[in-house]
Design an enzyme around this catalytic site. Structure first.
Site, PDB file in Angstrom:
ATOM      1  N   HIS A  43       5.914   0.031   2.296  1.00 16.41           N
ATOM      2  CA  HIS A  43       7.118   0.542   2.970  1.00 16.41           C
ATOM      3  C   HIS A  43       8.064   1.167   1.940  1.00 16.41           C
ATOM      4  CE1 HIS A  43       6.023  -2.988   5.689  1.00 16.41           C
ATOM      5  NE2 HIS A  43       6.053  -1.990   6.550  1.00 16.41           N
ATOM      6  N   GLN A  48      -0.607   6.470   4.982  1.00 14.75           N
ATOM      7  CA  GLN A  48      -2.002   6.804   5.239  1.00 14.75           C
ATOM      8  C   GLN A  48      -2.825   5.535   5.523  1.00 14.75           C
ATOM      9  OE1 GLN A  48      -2.967   9.855   5.710  1.00 14.75           O
ATOM     10  NE2 GLN A  48      -5.076   9.230   6.101  1.00 14.75           N
TER      11      GLN A  48
HETATM   12  P1  AMP Z   1       4.466  -1.281   9.703  1.00 12.25           P
HETATM   13  O1  AMP Z   1       5.742  -1.974   9.335  1.00 12.25           O
HETATM   14  O2  AMP Z   1       3.246  -2.086   9.374  1.00 12.25           O
HETATM   15  O3  AMP Z   1       4.478  -0.712  11.089  1.00 12.25           O
HETATM   16  O4  AMP Z   1       4.388  -0.037   8.731  1.00 12.25           O
HETATM   17  C1  AMP Z   1       5.410   0.907   8.651  1.00 12.25           C
HETATM   18  C2  AMP Z   1       4.933   2.096   7.879  1.00 12.25           C
HETATM   19  O5  AMP Z   1       4.517   1.687   6.578  1.00 12.25           O
HETATM   20  C3  AMP Z   1       3.708   2.770   8.534  1.00 12.25           C
HETATM   21  O6  AMP Z   1       3.847   4.174   8.450  1.00 12.25           O
HETATM   22  C4  AMP Z   1       2.566   2.263   7.695  1.00 12.25           C
HETATM   23  O7  AMP Z   1       1.463   3.145   7.663  1.00 12.25           O
HETATM   24  C5  AMP Z   1       3.230   2.183   6.330  1.00 12.25           C
HETATM   25  N1  AMP Z   1       2.465   1.271   5.471  1.00 12.25           N
HETATM   26  C6  AMP Z   1       2.071   0.014   5.766  1.00 12.25           C
HETATM   27  N2  AMP Z   1       1.328  -0.499   4.753  1.00 12.25           N
HETATM   28  C7  AMP Z   1       1.244   0.470   3.817  1.00 12.25           C
HETATM   29  C8  AMP Z   1       0.603   0.565   2.537  1.00 12.25           C
HETATM   30  N3  AMP Z   1      -0.096  -0.434   2.030  1.00 12.25           N
HETATM   31  N4  AMP Z   1       0.739   1.721   1.854  1.00 12.25           N
HETATM   32  C9  AMP Z   1       1.445   2.751   2.355  1.00 12.25           C
HETATM   33  N5  AMP Z   1       2.075   2.727   3.556  1.00 12.25           N
HETATM   34  C10 AMP Z   1       1.974   1.614   4.276  1.00 12.25           C
END
Ligand code: AMP
Length: 295
Positions: free
Chosen positions: A50, A164
């Site tokens: 994030h 991604q």
């Molecule tokens: P989430 O809180 O899991 O809904 O994620 C929020 C954003 O963070 C989404 O666009 C995810 O794809 C991104 N995200 C989650 N994990 C990662 C990671 N390991 N690397 C890059 N972006 C991430």
């Protein structure tokens, strides 16, 4: 530009909006002044993945908005909505540290008011991989596209940042933006990993030590697949990846090669980027990971 919302300021110093009306009025001046607005949608429990999105937004946009909302409509029955990790105080402190101007953290009723009946659905792309009816089903992506469309309407960002890590989500949202003419640029940023290769995820918190170790097989399998796809063939790559997972006794939901944009199955590396994606449940945690191969 930094927004000054003394009445909405949280102890961490970050501006916090709970209502759409607060969010809108906080952004009116910035928008009228021609400031570029970047949006980073999250479900909180922030990690370095994030933070990489927040950093990119901070570097490119004058105003950075982060949404913090565990969206119930993207969880299927029996999924982990109730136990999804939540720590708002920590997330607000990290957002403040990352230079976020405004956090939008609405209660569920603010997003889904009584009688809510409108959904956004992208067809086709949402029915494969994670959206396969035999797995999470397209309802998951319907929840994602609906909430992101609502965020686009309330925040009206110039750029929205996604990871991604959720490659299918990025493909689905790009299609939604194109089909529905949202005036938003979608930026997709590389997967941030732990030192041992495991893709960072809020759900990694569910893993007990032994499962945490086994979960490293996902990224190992993807690396093996990418190497062998480049050196030999895509089919050989997929086979190599599957073998790696079998050796670690991981039962996958899928391990597949697809066109990165259309998500159609592909069996050969030609002129377009190919996604090799995996999903597996390990120790009660549903984990996903992927690698992009450029021709
Ligand atoms: P989430 O809180 O899991 O809904 O994620 C929020 C954003 O963070 C989404 O666009 C995810 O794809 C991104 N995200 C989650 N994990 C990662 C990671 N390991 N690397 C890059 N972006 C991430």
């Amino acid at each position: 530009m930094s927004l000054l919302l003394t009445d909405s300021s949280h102890a961490t110093g970050v501006n916090l909006a709970r209502a759409k009306s607060e969010l809108r009025s906080a952004l009116t001046e910035a928008r009228a002044g021609g400031c570029s607005i970047g949006l980073v949608p999250t479900m909180g429990s922030l990690h370095d993945g994030h933070l990489s999105l927040l950093r990119a937004a901070r570097a490119e946009c004058e105003v950075v908005v982060m949404s913090l909302f565990v969206n119930p409509t993207q969880f299927g029955p029996g999924e982990d909505l109730d136990r999804y990790p939540r720590d708002e105080e920590r997330d607000l402190a990290l957002a403040a540290e990352a230079g976020v101007d405004l956090v939008y953290a609405p209660p569920v009723e603010e997003v889904y008011s009584e009688g809510f009946a409108t959904h956004v659905e992208v067809e086709g792309l949402t029915e494969v991989l994670c959206g396969d009816p035999a797995r999470r089903g397209p309802g998951h992506f319907r929840g994602v596209t609906t909430v992101v469309a609502k965020l686009f309407n309330t925040v009206q960002p110039d750029v929205a940042y996604f990871g991604q890590k959720d490659a299918q989500q990025v493909a689905v949202l790009r299609r939604m933006v194109r089909d529905l003419d949202f005036p938003v640029r979608i930026e997709s940023l590389p997967i941030v990993r732990e030192p041992d290769g495991l893709a960072m995820s809020s759900r990694n918190a569910y893993l007990a030590a032994g499962d945490r170790e086994r979960a490293t097989a996902l990224s190992r399998a993807l690396r093996a697949a990418a190497r062998s796809a480049r050196e030999e063939s895509l089919a050989a790559g997929v086979e190599a990846g599957r073998r790696e997972l079998e050796a670690a006794e991981i039962d996958t939901e899928y391990f597949e090669s697809r066109d990165a944009e259309s998500l159609e199955p592909v069996t050969e590396l030609e002129s377009r980027p190919v996604l090799i994606a995996v999903a597996a449940e390990i120790g009660g945690a549903r984990l996903i990971d992927n690698v992009l191969i450029w021709p």
